[in-house]
Design an enzyme around this catalytic site. Structure first.
Site, short mmCIF file in Angstrom:
data_model
loop_
_atom_site.label_atom_id
_atom_site.label_comp_id
_atom_site.label_asym_id
_atom_site.label_seq_id
_atom_site.Cartn_x
_atom_site.Cartn_y
_atom_site.Cartn_z
N ARG A 117 45.19 91.06 -100.77
CA ARG A 117 46.62 91.17 -101.11
C ARG A 117 46.81 92.44 -101.93
NH1 ARG A 117 48.23 85.81 -99.96
NH2 ARG A 117 50.28 86.48 -99.32
N GLN A 122 49.85 95.51 -97.34
CA GLN A 122 51.10 94.74 -97.24
C GLN A 122 51.72 94.73 -95.84
OE1 GLN A 122 53.62 95.92 -100.47
NE2 GLN A 122 53.11 94.09 -101.64
N ASP A 125 50.10 92.04 -93.72
CA ASP A 125 49.89 90.75 -94.38
C ASP A 125 50.55 89.59 -93.63
OD1 ASP A 125 49.61 88.67 -96.12
OD2 ASP A 125 50.19 89.78 -97.90
N TYR A 223 45.97 85.42 -106.78
CA TYR A 223 46.09 84.00 -106.46
C TYR A 223 45.96 83.17 -107.73
CZ TYR A 223 45.47 85.06 -101.50
OH TYR A 223 45.63 85.53 -100.23
P1 NAD Z 1 49.49 80.76 -102.27
O1 NAD Z 1 50.02 80.32 -100.95
O2 NAD Z 1 48.02 80.90 -102.45
O3 NAD Z 1 50.01 79.73 -103.38
C1 NAD Z 1 51.38 79.45 -103.52
C2 NAD Z 1 51.73 79.38 -104.98
O4 NAD Z 1 51.22 78.17 -105.54
C3 NAD Z 1 51.18 80.51 -105.83
O5 NAD Z 1 52.25 81.20 -106.43
C4 NAD Z 1 50.31 79.80 -106.85
O6 NAD Z 1 50.33 80.43 -108.12
C5 NAD Z 1 50.94 78.44 -106.90
N1 NAD Z 1 50.11 77.37 -107.48
C6 NAD Z 1 48.78 77.14 -107.31
N2 NAD Z 1 48.40 76.05 -108.02
C7 NAD Z 1 49.51 75.57 -108.63
C8 NAD Z 1 49.77 74.47 -109.48
N3 NAD Z 1 48.79 73.65 -109.89
N4 NAD Z 1 51.03 74.29 -109.93
C9 NAD Z 1 52.03 75.13 -109.55
N5 NAD Z 1 51.85 76.17 -108.74
C10 NAD Z 1 50.61 76.40 -108.28
O7 NAD Z 1 50.19 82.08 -102.76
P2 NAD Z 1 50.81 83.27 -101.92
O8 NAD Z 1 52.20 82.99 -101.61
O9 NAD Z 1 49.88 83.54 -100.81
O10 NAD Z 1 50.76 84.44 -102.96
C11 NAD Z 1 49.60 84.72 -103.70
C12 NAD Z 1 49.78 85.95 -104.55
O11 NAD Z 1 49.65 87.10 -103.78
C13 NAD Z 1 51.11 86.07 -105.23
O12 NAD Z 1 50.89 86.63 -106.48
C14 NAD Z 1 51.85 87.05 -104.40
O13 NAD Z 1 52.88 87.69 -105.11
C15 NAD Z 1 50.72 87.98 -104.10
N6 NAD Z 1 50.95 88.81 -102.95
C16 NAD Z 1 50.64 90.14 -103.05
C17 NAD Z 1 50.83 90.95 -101.97
C18 NAD Z 1 50.48 92.39 -102.04
O14 NAD Z 1 50.55 93.00 -103.08
N7 NAD Z 1 50.04 92.95 -100.94
C19 NAD Z 1 51.32 90.46 -100.79
C20 NAD Z 1 51.64 89.10 -100.72
C21 NAD Z 1 51.43 88.28 -101.81
#
Ligand code: NAD
Length: 363
Positions: A117, A122, A125, A223
């Site tokens: 990530r 991006q 992704d 994550y």
């Molecule tokens: P994910 O699907 O792994 O998880 C979804 C959400 O659940 C996350 O925000 C996580 O913090 C939350 N979570 C986990 N355990 C929890 C709990 N016990 N209680 C409440 N919430 C909980 O996450 P995602 O949507 O795949 O995103 C992961 C990260 O990657 C994020 O920070 C996102 O902003 C980042 N991201 C970065 C890029 C990039 O820069 N290229 C692109 C996409 C996403």
């Protein structure tokens, strides 16, 4: 190079890996794209549109690089040419047999869910693009199931308060769910264990639920990491009240490689008002609600609990369009001068390449 786009065969899968626009770009760059008849039909892209984009009808499995959404079945893997390549969401972490078979056929395989990530990745992704679809659709399912309006209505027949929507987990899907529920006029709250998302939740017009002593669970790669038993217990206690006061709870919490954390217990469901709705987007990895049954809709104490699987496939046109952009961008990274050129010192290639040169590269 010859690219292949077969029809997806997993039940319920309506997406296609490359849409005609993406095919047109590859054709313009001098590549041949073999598209199986009917490959895009379920997503709204007829064969004619592929032909007009410059595709060649033919056996997509004979291509040098086959583009997939779902991982290939064993029979499909057997149809790949020795030394060919395949790209898709192969779910490498749970597909040891597939990876062995691919390596035996000397296939170079890329598993796109393993993309780091990072900013550079991006545009490729697929987890983000498909989570965007899922987050949006989850809200529509909830709106369709709840016996209430989402927006506040002031009518001659009385004033109706807005629905209260709680979104647990504010990653890509959660933030899209928050934005969609807000657009429908609900009063929305969001919660996450990564404090970094607080401002993102607030910028969408939702309230961020903050624990008195906020749990900080920022893990590697952006994550979340798994909470300790004590942190988890405190989280459940904290959330119970907000869950009880919500008309709709949408859960999206996930931890890479682990079972989804339980955020809504049976007792919490039993504390909700009849007619309330839970949409559990974590159903695929066990569910965030203790009572979720993956792929099913059930009712408990008057509360409807939906555990939908593969929501992106239910919006196949836009989901495929986004997925195809991601794949095209990835292809641009690994295909140079008309052939696959792999630099294993590159973070993206290293993370996604799961078989190469007869070897399985990922556990
Ligand atoms: P994910 O699907 O792994 O998880 C979804 C959400 O659940 C996350 O925000 C996580 O913090 C939350 N979570 C986990 N355990 C929890 C709990 N016990 N209680 C409440 N919430 C909980 O996450 P995602 O949507 O795949 O995103 C992961 C990260 O990657 C994020 O920070 C996102 O902003 C980042 N991201 C970065 C890029 C990039 O820069 N290229 C692109 C996409 C996403």
């Amino acid at each position: 190079m010859r690219f292949g786009v077969p029809k997806e065969t997993v039940a319920g899968e309506r997406r296609v890996a490359l849409v005609p626009d993406a095919v047109a770009k590859l054709a313009k760059d001098g590549h041949q794209v073999l598209v199986e008849g009917g490959a895009g039909a379920a997503a709204g892209f007829p064969d004619d549109a592929y032909r007009a984009a410059g595709a060649t009808p033919g056996d997509a499995w004979t291509a040098d690089l086959v583009c997939k959404v779902q991982k290939p079945t064993s029979a499909e893997t057997g149809k790949l040419r020795e030394g060919a390549a395949v790209v898709g969401v192969l779910q490498a972490a749970t597909s040891a047999d597939l990876l062995r078979q691919l390596a035996e056929r000397r296939v170079t395989a890329f598993s796109l869910e393993l993309l780091p990530r990072i900013t550079r990745a991006q545009p490729m992704d697929v987890l983000s693009s498909q989570a965007t679809v899922a987050g949006y659709k989850a809200v529509l399912l909830a709106a369709d199931t709840t016996p209430k309006f989402f927006p506040m209505l002031v009518t001659a027949a009385g004033t109706l308060p807005p629905a209260r929507v709680l979104v647990l987990g504010a990653g890509v899907a959660g933030l899209q769910a928050i934005a969609t529920a807000r657009r429908l006029g609900a009063v929305v709250s969001g919660f996450d264990v990564r404090a970094a998302v607080k401002e993102q939740v607030q910028s969408l017009g939702a309230k961020f639920l903050a624990m008195e002593e906020q749990v900080q669970a920022e893990g590697a790669g952006g994550y979340a990491k798994e909470l300790s038993e004590d942190q988890h217990r405190r989280e459940l206690e904290f959330l119970a009240r907000s869950v009880r006061d919500s008309d709709v709870v949408i859960t999206t919490a996930a931890i890479p490689g682990k079972r989804a954390p339980i955020l809504v217990t049976r007792a919490a469901v039993e504390g909700m008002r009849p007619g309330s709705v839970i949409v559990d987007l974590a159903a695929e990895t066990g569910g965030n609600c203790e009572l979720t049954q993956p792929g099913k809709s059930l009712e408990h104490h008057g509360v409807t609990i939906l555990g939908p699987l593969n929501l992106p496939a239910t919006m196949p046109l836009h989901a495929s369009q986004m997925y195809a952009r991601n794949v095209a961008s990835f292809l641009g990274h690994v295909v140079k001068d008309g052939k696959l050129q792999l630099d294993f010192t590159d973070e993206i290639t290293k993370a996604t390449c799961v078989t190469h040169d007869g070897k399985v590269l990922k556990p």
